[in-house]
Enzyme design. Structure first.
Site, mmCIF file in Angstrom:
data_model
loop_
_atom_site.group_PDB
_atom_site.id
_atom_site.type_symbol
_atom_site.label_atom_id
_atom_site.label_comp_id
_atom_site.label_asym_id
_atom_site.label_seq_id
_atom_site.Cartn_x
_atom_site.Cartn_y
_atom_site.Cartn_z
ATOM 1 N N GLY A 8 0.951 -1.190 -0.165
ATOM 2 C CA GLY A 8 0.074 -0.232 0.036
ATOM 3 C C GLY A 8 0.905 1.150 -0.061
ATOM 4 O O GLY A 8 2.152 1.029 0.268
ATOM 5 N N GLN B 147 1.372 3.659 2.093
ATOM 6 C CA GLN B 147 1.829 3.773 3.368
ATOM 7 C C GLN B 147 2.385 2.553 3.865
ATOM 8 O O GLN B 147 2.627 2.238 5.208
ATOM 9 C CB GLN B 147 0.857 4.564 4.449
ATOM 10 C CG GLN B 147 0.797 5.982 4.105
ATOM 11 C CD GLN B 147 2.299 6.828 4.219
ATOM 12 O OE1 GLN B 147 2.980 6.387 5.275
ATOM 13 N NE2 GLN B 147 2.232 7.832 3.842
ATOM 14 N N SER B 148 2.993 1.664 3.167
ATOM 15 C CA SER B 148 3.399 0.159 3.719
ATOM 16 C C SER B 148 4.784 0.391 4.309
ATOM 17 O O SER B 148 5.616 0.780 3.980
ATOM 18 C CB SER B 148 3.677 -0.765 2.404
ATOM 19 O OG SER B 148 4.409 -1.785 2.685
ATOM 20 N N ASN B 149 4.499 -0.147 5.680
ATOM 21 C CA ASN B 149 5.441 -0.084 6.579
ATOM 22 C C ASN B 149 6.719 -0.985 5.972
ATOM 23 O O ASN B 149 7.920 -1.192 6.083
ATOM 24 C CB ASN B 149 5.199 -0.583 7.793
ATOM 25 C CG ASN B 149 4.381 0.246 8.744
ATOM 26 O OD1 ASN B 149 4.456 1.371 8.865
ATOM 27 N ND2 ASN B 149 2.929 -0.269 8.768
ATOM 28 N N CYS C 102 7.512 -1.831 2.861
ATOM 29 C CA CYS C 102 8.036 -1.368 1.668
ATOM 30 C C CYS C 102 9.114 -0.345 2.072
ATOM 31 O O CYS C 102 10.137 -0.422 1.684
ATOM 32 C CB CYS C 102 7.201 -0.804 0.809
ATOM 33 S SG CYS C 102 6.066 -1.760 -0.271
#
Length: 446
Positions: free
Chosen positions: A162, A164-166, A168
């Protein structure tokens, strides 16, 4: 919900009369003595805690290429041969190497949540403290995944998630630590897919460390899926002469599962060090991609901890995760059914990364009452779901000692500022009476 009285602080009057110089000297001597005792004790305790995960002399020895192994005291970013816990040695395949990326072991402490069922204790496993830029549960998976990537000679990493992927963000940071390029495919709304994604929260960190960001609309993502999208980018990079390594959503595959099998070994050692004073009946965690719950449930089932594992899913539904976790377990020949070792509840609410006002108020109330800041996407929803289940089914939890795993994600709060603004109003101007003497230049603004 949490009562505001849970965080009341009593103030007391202070005696500001300066003590005599001899008292200063005596206090200094006592403080120095206590300081030495404190750090001596901590050093001994850390030696005991680290003994369960510390590499053997064979494992620490550098390999012929000089890249593997670690010098004592310089373990961070070291790549070491991996040896599994004895109770997991029958699993297959066993990873050959692991990187040291997290600040481990993460601490465990009592969490004084109000309104718990009779005799219930909740404790926190602080995986949000596994590092600043790499904080959260993702770092444990990346320790194994990136060791495999480097072992295969990769020069760049591809992953997806997503906006706001943690995961990534953590992957981008870890890849750069290891001198690897990182390509992120991030899912966003169709009205924003052609616009600069901005510099909020996880995006800011990921872009700061040089990740190559490519956006895909949620609608296209739903039609194509993460596997197809990452394979398309992989083919493109291969044609450019690169050597890409693909990490799936959340780092959740059978190899990544070893991160939380190792976490159970860590918890087992921490419980052992408590010498019988602390033992947990249940473990609770958020479930977003499945790898964390797969490792925790299998590790708890195989190890001496024997905790009942509860997962609160923040997307999809429990049936999906039971099936997906089963695939991960089968991938390491666990020989057990996911439904027999995990209890998965639905806590997605409005949907992935979408928060209700009740959920955000819960995050705010928990922070105000206990000082623990939960993220709104994972641990916030899981803790809210846990407290709701405790309120609705108190007999199920009464008298039990529960370990809640805080999986990090603090940066995700920055994407919720507008939604949370109305719940936070604890400020006012400091009024200083006109009678208080003033002199220009008195206050130094460092």
């Amino acid at each position: 919900m949490l009562s505001s009285s849970a965080c009341s602080i009593r103030s007391s009057s202070l005696n500001l009369t300066p003590p005599p110089p001899t008292l200063h000297r005596n206090i200094h001597k006592r403080l120095l003595c206590n300081f030495r005792r404190h750090w001596s004790t901590r050093a001994r305790a850390r030696t005991i805690v680290d003994s369960s995960t510390a590499p053997s002399a064979m494992e620490s020895k550098e390999s012929g290429d000089g890249m593997d192994g670690a010098i004592a005291g310089f373990n961070f970013l070291a790549k070491k041969p991996y040896s599994p816990p004895p109770w997991a040695s029958h699993l297959s395949p066993i990873p050959s190497h692991v990187f040291s990326l997290g600040h481990l072991p993460t601490p465990i402490h009592r969490w004084n949540l109000p309104n718990l069922p009779k005799g219930t204790e909740v404790w926190l496993k602080r995986d949000d403290l596994s590092g600043m830029q790499l904080s959260g549960n993702k770092v444990r998976k990346l320790e194994f995944l990136l060791a495999d990537a480097v072992g295969q000679g990769a020069d760049c990493i591809i992953t997806i998630g997503g906006i706001q992927s943690n995961h990534c963000r953590a992957t981008a940071v870890a890849a750069k630590y290891l001198n690897l390029d990182c390509h992120l495919i991030l899912r966003t709304s169709k009205v924003l897919v052609d616009k600069d994604p901005g510099l909020t929260g996880n995006l800011l960190v990921g872009r700061l460390v040089g990740a190559h960001v490519q956006l895909i609309s949620k609608e296209e993502y739903a039609k194509l899926g993460s596997v197809t999208l990452t394979e398309l980018l992989k083919e493109k990079l291969l044609k450019e002469g690169r050597k890409p390594y693909v990490i799936p959503v959340g780092g959740s595959n059978s190899l990544g599962t070893w991160g939380y099998i190792e976490a159970i070994r860590e918890i087992e050692q921490q419980v052992h060090n408590a010498a019988g004073r602390v033992k947990f009946d249940d473990i609770v965690v958020a479930c977003g991609s499945g790898g964390t719950i797969a490792g925790l449930s299998l590790g708890s089932w195989l190890s001496t901890t024997k905790m009942k594992v509860h997962a609160f899913s923040v997307c999809d539904d429990p049936d999906y995760f039971y099936d997906f976790v089963q695939v991960l377990l089968d991938g390491i020949q666990a020989g057990v059914l996911s439904r027999d070792i995990a209890d998965i509840h639905n806590a997605k609410g409005l949907g992935y990364a979408m928060s209700t006002s009740e959920e955000l108020k819960f995050v705010k109330d928990v922070a105000t009452a206990t000082g623990v800041v939960l993220d709104p996407v994972y641990s916030g929803k899981a803790a809210c779901g846990m407290m709701r289940d405790m309120a609705e089914n108190p007999a199920k939890w009464e008298g039990r000692r529960v370990l809640f795993v805080h999986t990090g994600g603090l940066l995700g709060l920055f994407d919720k500022v507008d939604q949370m603004a109305s719940t936070i109003s604890n400020w006012q101007r400091l009024d200083v009476d006109e009678s208080v003497p003033r002199k220009e230049g008195t206050g130094k603004m460092f």
